[in-house]
Design a protein around this motif. Sequence first.
Motif, short mmCIF file in Angstrom:
data_model
loop_
_atom_site.label_atom_id
_atom_site.label_comp_id
_atom_site.label_asym_id
_atom_site.label_seq_id
_atom_site.Cartn_x
_atom_site.Cartn_y
_atom_site.Cartn_z
N GLN A 116 0.88 -1.17 0.00
CA GLN A 116 0.00 0.00 0.00
C GLN A 116 0.92 1.22 0.00
O GLN A 116 1.61 1.46 0.99
CB GLN A 116 -0.93 0.02 1.21
N GLU A 169 0.01 4.62 -1.28
CA GLU A 169 -0.56 5.93 -1.03
C GLU A 169 -0.70 6.12 0.48
O GLU A 169 -1.12 5.19 1.16
CB GLU A 169 -1.94 6.06 -1.68
N ALA A 192 -10.00 0.46 -0.54
CA ALA A 192 -9.32 -0.15 -1.68
C ALA A 192 -8.34 0.87 -2.25
O ALA A 192 -8.35 2.03 -1.85
CB ALA A 192 -10.32 -0.54 -2.76
N GLU A 234 -6.29 2.24 -5.93
CA GLU A 234 -6.38 2.28 -7.40
C GLU A 234 -5.05 2.06 -8.13
O GLU A 234 -4.90 2.52 -9.26
CB GLU A 234 -6.96 3.63 -7.81
N HIS A 247 -15.42 3.06 -8.03
CA HIS A 247 -14.54 4.15 -7.58
C HIS A 247 -13.10 3.90 -8.03
O HIS A 247 -12.48 4.77 -8.65
CB HIS A 247 -14.62 4.27 -6.05
N GLU A 248 -12.58 2.73 -7.73
CA GLU A 248 -11.18 2.46 -8.08
C GLU A 248 -11.00 2.43 -9.59
O GLU A 248 -9.99 2.90 -10.11
CB GLU A 248 -10.68 1.16 -7.45
N GLU A 300 -9.93 12.69 -5.54
CA GLU A 300 -10.91 12.01 -4.68
C GLU A 300 -12.32 12.60 -4.78
O GLU A 300 -13.29 11.87 -4.87
CB GLU A 300 -10.42 11.96 -3.23
N TYR A 344 -13.06 13.99 0.57
CA TYR A 344 -13.77 13.05 -0.30
C TYR A 344 -15.20 13.53 -0.60
O TYR A 344 -15.57 13.74 -1.75
CB TYR A 344 -13.83 11.66 0.34
N GLN A 379 -2.39 4.74 11.57
CA GLN A 379 -3.52 5.23 10.78
C GLN A 379 -4.85 4.84 11.40
O GLN A 379 -5.78 5.63 11.48
CB GLN A 379 -3.49 4.64 9.36
N1 0A1 Z 1 -6.96 6.28 -2.90
C1 0A1 Z 1 -7.78 5.29 -2.25
C2 0A1 Z 1 -7.86 5.40 -0.80
C3 0A1 Z 1 -6.68 5.02 0.00
C4 0A1 Z 1 -5.94 6.00 0.62
C5 0A1 Z 1 -4.90 5.70 1.45
C6 0A1 Z 1 -4.63 4.38 1.65
O1 0A1 Z 1 -3.64 4.03 2.51
C7 0A1 Z 1 -3.19 4.96 3.38
C8 0A1 Z 1 -5.35 3.38 1.04
C9 0A1 Z 1 -6.37 3.72 0.19
C10 0A1 Z 1 -9.20 5.51 -2.71
O2 0A1 Z 1 -9.65 6.64 -2.75
O3 0A1 Z 1 -9.87 4.54 -2.96
#
Ligand code: 0A1
Length: 880
Positions: free
Chosen positions: A125, A127, A268, A270, A303-304, A326, A387, A832
């Motif tokens: 992961q 992001e 999830a 992307e 979404h993804e 987002e 979001y 987190q």
């Molecule tokens: N970009 C993903 C959401 C997401 C953000 C952070 C993460 O780990 C810290 C994991 C997923 C989405 O908007 O679906």
Amino acid sequence: MHENQHRTIHQKDYSVPDYLIDTVELDFDLAPECTRVLSRLTLHLNHDTGNGQRPLVLNGDDLKLVSLKLDGVELPTEYYQVTDQQLSIPDLPERCTLEIGTEINPAANSALSGLYASGPMLCTQCEAEGFRRITYFLDRPDVMAIYTVTLKADKKSCPVLLANGNRTAQGELPEGRHYATWHDPFKKPSYLFALVAGDLVHKAGTFTTCSGRTVNLEIYVEEKNRDKCDHALLSLKRAMQWDEEEFGREYDLDTYMVVAVDDFNMGAMENKGLNIFNSRYVLASPESATDADYQAIEEVIGHEYFHNWTGNRITCRDWFQLSLKEGLTIYRDQEFSADMQSRPVKRIEDVKLLRSSQFAEDAGPLAHPVRPESYVEINNFYSMTVYHKGGEVIRMLRTLLGKEGFRRGMDLYFERHDGQAVRVDEFVQAMADAGGRDLTQFMRWYDQAGTPVLSISDSYDEAAKTYTLTVSQSCPPTPGQPEKLPFHLPLALGLLERGGREIPLRLSGEGAAGGTSRVLEVTEASQSFSFLDVPSRPVPSLLRNFSAPVKVQYPYSDEDLMLLMAQDSDPFQRWEAGQIQAVKLICGLVADIQAGRPLVVSEPFIAAFGKLLADLDQDSAFLAEALTLPAESYLAEQLEVIDPEAIHQAREFVRSTLGERHWDLFLAAREKCVAREPYHPDDGLSGCRKLKNLSLSYLMATGKQQAIELGMRQFESADNMTDSLGALSPLSNCDCPERSQALAAFYQCWQGDRGVIDKWFTLQATSRLPGTLSEVLALLEHPDFDLRNPNRARSLIGAFSQANQVRFHEKSGAGYSFLADQILKLNSMNPQIAARLLTPFSRWRRFDPSRQELMKQQLQRILAEPGLARDVYELAAKSL
Ligand code: 0A1
Ligand code: ZN
């Protein structure tokens, strides 16, 4: 203290990267306890800085550097510095190749950021800033490169090796190992990198794109879940089709992979061509998933997928621009879901979520603009505001520009910025240019926090037949923003005659009337709109379809609301009129409880409710929404000082009264919804099931044995999870012997199914019965409880503290110290998740002095913890 330790990052300090990376070759020697990563970067000085030679500063986190070569030659240690967070090389040629070797321990990575183990598999992961936990890198979204990745692993435990893009090679290695090489032809930022290694099976399908290309679709799961992927695959095909039809967007690689993992911090991710999903948004079977689960899967898959264009092909310049991808993608997935099911019901669901969660965020100490101006930990800004308010901002643009204008704006945005990392400004500029509009003032939605309030008053001139609406807007102060400038917002409205007819609208200055619904543009602090040819004093239907994320104040009478509820042509408004009445009623009862007055539900309310319930020809899903009382969390938002007990008691009093008074109607509604065929998620009966189960919950609210037996019968005979939970949920709120019987049977039946056992934990955590906290404490010791698994932690701790207001806020403060204990345990394990659990504490100012004090004590206790993670520190400090 923590202040010095945790630096604040400001939007205004952005500067372009000193170096750019052209290609990345990554070699992973995968093993759970020790993975070796070799990264070969070709990079060059970024002449856009105009700065000449500069040191290269790469990000790193929790890494062990094992080798470093510059243009093929080992770099002596005096030529670079390594700290906790950085690898700096002061002297570099303008163009060069760096080879960096690092070692990491995925099995010990309980933060689930970077490369980690989820059960027997390894996954990533990245992001927002997880890539730096894999190798030293310019880990920022405006550094985009071409990646080639080779994975090596034990063939027996990891027969499947996946990364972004296309597989270009694979083969055997000595000692039972094998390898696969992947190449992604699209430039991407590091946060979109992904790999997966494990023993997985996949469900395959294909999609033929609008230009006739065949795309392979692959959903990867553990063997035992092989039969639970159909809905995810179907949803993916629907999403691909929809994005072509609605936005002209075609998928761009030959393969699209989705992998389900059990340990995941969010919903999830992307990653380009290789989405990694929380397994709860992939796996479903009729026996184990509810209609709501099926719907959520469709939404998250959508979404993804939509991120491939809004996020991946065009990405964010920096993390302050997070809503660029987002907010826009939330808007796109909302529209997708609306097209797949009932549009009005989807809108109602989205508005309920926004008003109960985002409005609360906007009204508290963690309020921030859709585009924040600073952060300590970016992970804390994956928020309801970025979001969902971000999604509403996009929706307003759609409303202001109209369908065609908005589509032209989207096309222009893709045309201008494909392959780039941009800001929100570029997006809005594309909209402005395509729509021929000045959106300068509109940009305030991105930079000012807080929920605007529209105070609307009206006057009617009988003689001139003119009706005037005066709209004043204001926005409460938020942290760092004491004063706000007026927003530019679309106010959709209609006018109803007392008989229900909608009046053709003609604004003063216009030649002819144009339709019965229209969008006014509000831009001033106070503004008047006069309508001509209005035959009698009308009832205004304001903010139709919730055309802006604001609160409306207008002095509706009960008769006005009854009229709107019965006659408004906008279904959202019919629902809203009912909700406003229910809020009035319940808030009135809260005051009665506080003053020790006897409780009565007004007869007109009971009658109106009965009338709705009797009209079974309506769409059942809509009817179920209309018959659902506002949530306790939303009611709390309406009160000056939140009184959780009184809110709960008042709402339950209304529910049981309605259950008693409309007993036969509820039974009839259930009768009508009895299924004739075995369950299928796409049978078009999910609305029926919702209505049936809502009716059961009203009947059970009376506490009558007959209702309990009805619930038990449904629980025992259900052929699907929707009906099973539809009965078990009211049973778990019932102080009766059937309760423990049913909960035990449910556990027996589902032991071993993670998703369902999560539901079992949540049912108990959200029970309104007085003993719930002790049950929750006991469940912490249950063999199936595991704090390290985010879904499990959320199912118990998150559910109790965020979806059980009355028990969490128990006067003694025991709920508070329980939550703080868990947050402190999670702090070092998974910051987190720990930080996300802090949300209820951030609302402390909204309660009575005694609860305030108790919550503050827990926040102080958390802040006093040595070694507090950045995530937790930021939210706890800002909350106080
Ligand atoms: N970009 C993903 C959401 C997401 C953000 C952070 C993460 O780990 C810290 C994991 C997923 C989405 O908007 O679906
Ligand atoms: Zn997203």
